[in-house]
Design an enzyme around this catalytic site. Structure first.
Site, PDB file in Angstrom:
ATOM      1  N   ASP A  33       0.943  -1.572   0.057  1.00  0.00           N
ATOM      2  CA  ASP A  33       0.328   0.129   0.027  1.00  0.00           C
ATOM      3  C   ASP A  33       0.851   1.619  -0.152  1.00  0.00           C
ATOM      4  O   ASP A  33       0.614   2.634  -0.632  1.00  0.00           O
ATOM      5  CB  ASP A  33      -1.049  -0.324   1.032  1.00  0.00           C
ATOM      6  CG  ASP A  33      -1.794   0.739   1.489  1.00  0.00           C
ATOM      7  OD1 ASP A  33      -2.320   1.042   2.641  1.00  0.00           O
ATOM      8  OD2 ASP A  33      -2.513   1.504   0.184  1.00  0.00           O
ATOM      9  N   TYR A 124      -1.362  -8.536   8.067  1.00  0.00           N
ATOM     10  CA  TYR A 124      -2.927  -9.714   7.550  1.00  0.00           C
ATOM     11  C   TYR A 124      -2.456 -10.908   7.761  1.00  0.00           C
ATOM     12  O   TYR A 124      -3.399 -10.904   8.129  1.00  0.00           O
ATOM     13  CB  TYR A 124      -3.670  -9.125   6.389  1.00  0.00           C
ATOM     14  CG  TYR A 124      -4.066  -7.623   6.465  1.00  0.00           C
ATOM     15  CD1 TYR A 124      -3.980  -5.954   7.705  1.00  0.00           C
ATOM     16  CD2 TYR A 124      -5.851  -7.497   6.156  1.00  0.00           C
ATOM     17  CE1 TYR A 124      -4.228  -5.104   7.599  1.00  0.00           C
ATOM     18  CE2 TYR A 124      -5.925  -5.893   5.564  1.00  0.00           C
ATOM     19  CZ  TYR A 124      -5.407  -5.432   6.972  1.00  0.00           C
ATOM     20  OH  TYR A 124      -6.198  -3.707   7.031  1.00  0.00           O
TER      21      TYR A 124
END
Ligand code: APR
Length: 170
Positions: A33, A124
């Site tokens: 990201d 994650y």
């Protein structure tokens, strides 16, 4: 359409759409990201801010949103929030949904090629092999066969897992 595995930086991918492993706020972060926002420039964050906030988020887990791509070679960035493995009740379903929704958006926007990172396999915490199985199964679904698909994977261990799973699936 065969699925390509590339060891490299997804921000360099010359494809119609690159997929960003984002979070529900779509306001940037670390990992891929952060790399995508750095390479795309401030226009990408501005485009993300245009995405409506519904129930406090821009992109619920498992869904996808498309924006312009700023300075990237790609035409679009498709942002998806993969599951946070330790917090998701159905991580398999949510991860599959992230891949499926990203490809649906790509097709709806006339894309012929798409590049994925290993969604949810970093911060994650998704176990690599399980994530690779899901990613390759969903990307092999007939609805998406006309899309040229590539995985841009960053580390040797992830490349090796993806290659093993690809070869087992034939
Ligand atoms: N190109 C390709 N892959 C990359 C790049 C890059 N430039 N940078 C990192 N990666 C890889 C990581 O090594 C990992 O294998 O992308 C994979 C996904 O890891 P994360 O970026 O941590 O994404 P994810 O696990 O889905 O966690 C998303 O992290 O950055 C934050 O805002 C993001 O909150 C969200 C969370």
């Amino acid at each position: 359409m065969a699925i390509q595995i590339v060891q490299g930086d997804i921000t360099k991918a010359s494809v119609d759409a690159i997929v960003n492993a984002a979070n529900p706020t779509m306001l940037g972060g670390g990992g891929v990201d952060g790399a995508i926002h750095r390479a795309a420039g401030p226009e990408l964050l501005a485009a993300c801010r245009e995405v409506p906030v519904i129930n406090g988020v821009r992109c619920p887990f498992g869904e996808a949103r498309i924006t312009t791509a700023g300075n990237l070679p790609a035409k679009f960035v498709i942002h998806t929030a993969g599951p946070i493995y330790s917090q998701s009740e159905e991580p398999e379903r949510v991860l599959a949904s992230s891949y499926r929704n990203a490809m649906r958006l790509a097709l709806e926007n006339g894309c012929q090629s798409i590049a994925f990172p290993a969604i949810s396999c970093g911060v994650y915490g998704y176990p690599l092999r399980e994530a690779a199985e899901i990613a390759i199964d969903v990307c092999s679904e007939s609805d998406f066969q006309q899309l040229e698909k590539s995985f841009y994977l960053f580390s040797d261990d992830i490349v090796n897992v993806w290659r093993q799973v690809m070869s087992q699936k034939g």
